[in-house]
Design an enzyme around this catalytic site. Structure first.
Site, PDB file in Angstrom:
ATOM      1  CG  HIS A  13      -3.475  -3.285  11.714  1.00 19.37           C
ATOM      2  ND1 HIS A  13      -4.408  -3.512  12.103  1.00 19.37           N
ATOM      3  CD2 HIS A  13      -3.033  -3.903  10.522  1.00 19.37           C
ATOM      4  CE1 HIS A  13      -5.294  -4.117  10.848  1.00 19.37           C
ATOM      5  NE2 HIS A  13      -4.300  -4.599  10.164  1.00 19.37           N
ATOM      6  CG  ASN A  73      -6.587   0.241  17.627  1.00 17.97           C
ATOM      7  OD1 ASN A  73      -5.631   0.534  16.887  1.00 17.97           O
ATOM      8  ND2 ASN A  73      -7.777  -0.542  17.034  1.00 17.97           N
TER       9      ASN A  73
END
Length: 295
Positions: free
Chosen positions: A140, A171
């Site tokens: 994201h 991440n």
């Protein structure tokens, strides 16, 4: 940010099939310094003065979420689109966003939203199949956890135009920690504006020349960034101006012992590497700007 691609599997494993289906239906009923320095040194950088002061702009901000998010201007004007929880500029060449801007405050971080009810949605040239088996997470840019105030706002963060191929270790660890830092700053500032995006930085190769090389994944050739940036515009209470922090992280595993402060860079580093503009727009909206490039 935790790995999100296994959400459906987690539901099935975590409960019986019937319970999973029931939960799924209920969800659908909801509201519709060393290594880095070596790479960054090839990007021209200007020193950032400790304090920059100009006369405040008299520009007004249109009402509504999008106007509020874009209070400090657009880093660029190509392919701009608005979502419930953020504003983004999409780059069709890379199949990812050029930038995503969101506004965080205590209100946006609290609410009943459930990410288990969210699924990655294809909205442009990238597909979920492009990421499958690639070895990269669907990372994201605007984090889902930043928008608990509305189920739709959280679901909007799962559009693939808000996603970029991200190293799983990055991440799930250092990048996740940076996102948590952004949220924690809402305890100390009136609003926290976060602009996030990919970078494709040059690397010197054996022949002594600089090259920009990056991997692409999937049938649609989704570009894998070499780095990611986050620019934080920290709005102080009582009209005392704003602070500016800017980070660049390589898209690769990072030792968890390395502090986030190691990745602070002058804002000009990001402006010159990305072609985006931040400071001129910010200075139209504030009488005082303090740029923090190291702690």
């Amino acid at each position: 940010m935790k790995l999100l691609g296994r959400t459906g599997a987690a539901l099935v494993i975590g409960a019986g099939l019937g319970a999973a289906v029931s939960h799924r239906l209920s969800c659908r009923s909801r509201v519709e310094e060393e290594q880095q320095a070596g790479l960054l040194r090839w990007v021209p950088v200007l020193p950032v003065p400790e304090h920059l002061t100009v006369r405040a702009s008299e520009l007004t901000v249109s009402p509504g979420n999008s106007g509020a998010v874009m209070k400090y201007g657009f880093p660029s004007l190509a392919n701009v689109r608005s979502r419930e929880s953020y504003v983004t500029s999409y780059d069709p060449r890379t199949r990812t966003a050029s930038w995503v801007i969101e506004r965080l405050n205590p209100t946006s971080l609290t609410g009943p939203s459930d990410r288990k009810c969210c699924e990655f949605k294809e909205d442009d040239r990238a597909t979920n199949a492009d990421y499958r088996g690639s070895g990269f997470d669907r990372g994201h840019l605007a984090a889902a956890a930043n928008h608990k105030w509305s189920q739709k706002a959280m679901e909007d963060t799962f559009y693939l135009s808000n996603i970029a191929p991200q190293n799983p270790n990055l991440n799930q660890n250092t990048w996740n920690n940076l996102e948590k830092l952004c949220r924690s700053l809402t305890k100390h500032y009136l609003n926290v504006y976060v602009c996030t995006g990919p970078l494709y930085l040059p690397r010197q190769e054996n022949d002594g020349k600089l090259y920009v090389r990056y991997q692409v994944i999937g049938r649609n050739h989704v570009a894998v960034p070499t780095h990611f940036f986050k620019v934080l515009i920290l709005e102080q209470a009582d009209g005392r101006g704003v602070e500016l922090r800017s980070y660049v992280l390589p898209n690769e595993p990072i030792d968890e012992k390395v502090p986030l402060e190691r990745f602070l860079v002058p804002i000009e580093t990001i402006e010159r590497a990305s072609g985006l503009l931040f400071v001129p727009n910010i200075m139209k909206r504030t009488s005082s700007l303090q740029a923090i490039s190291k702690k």
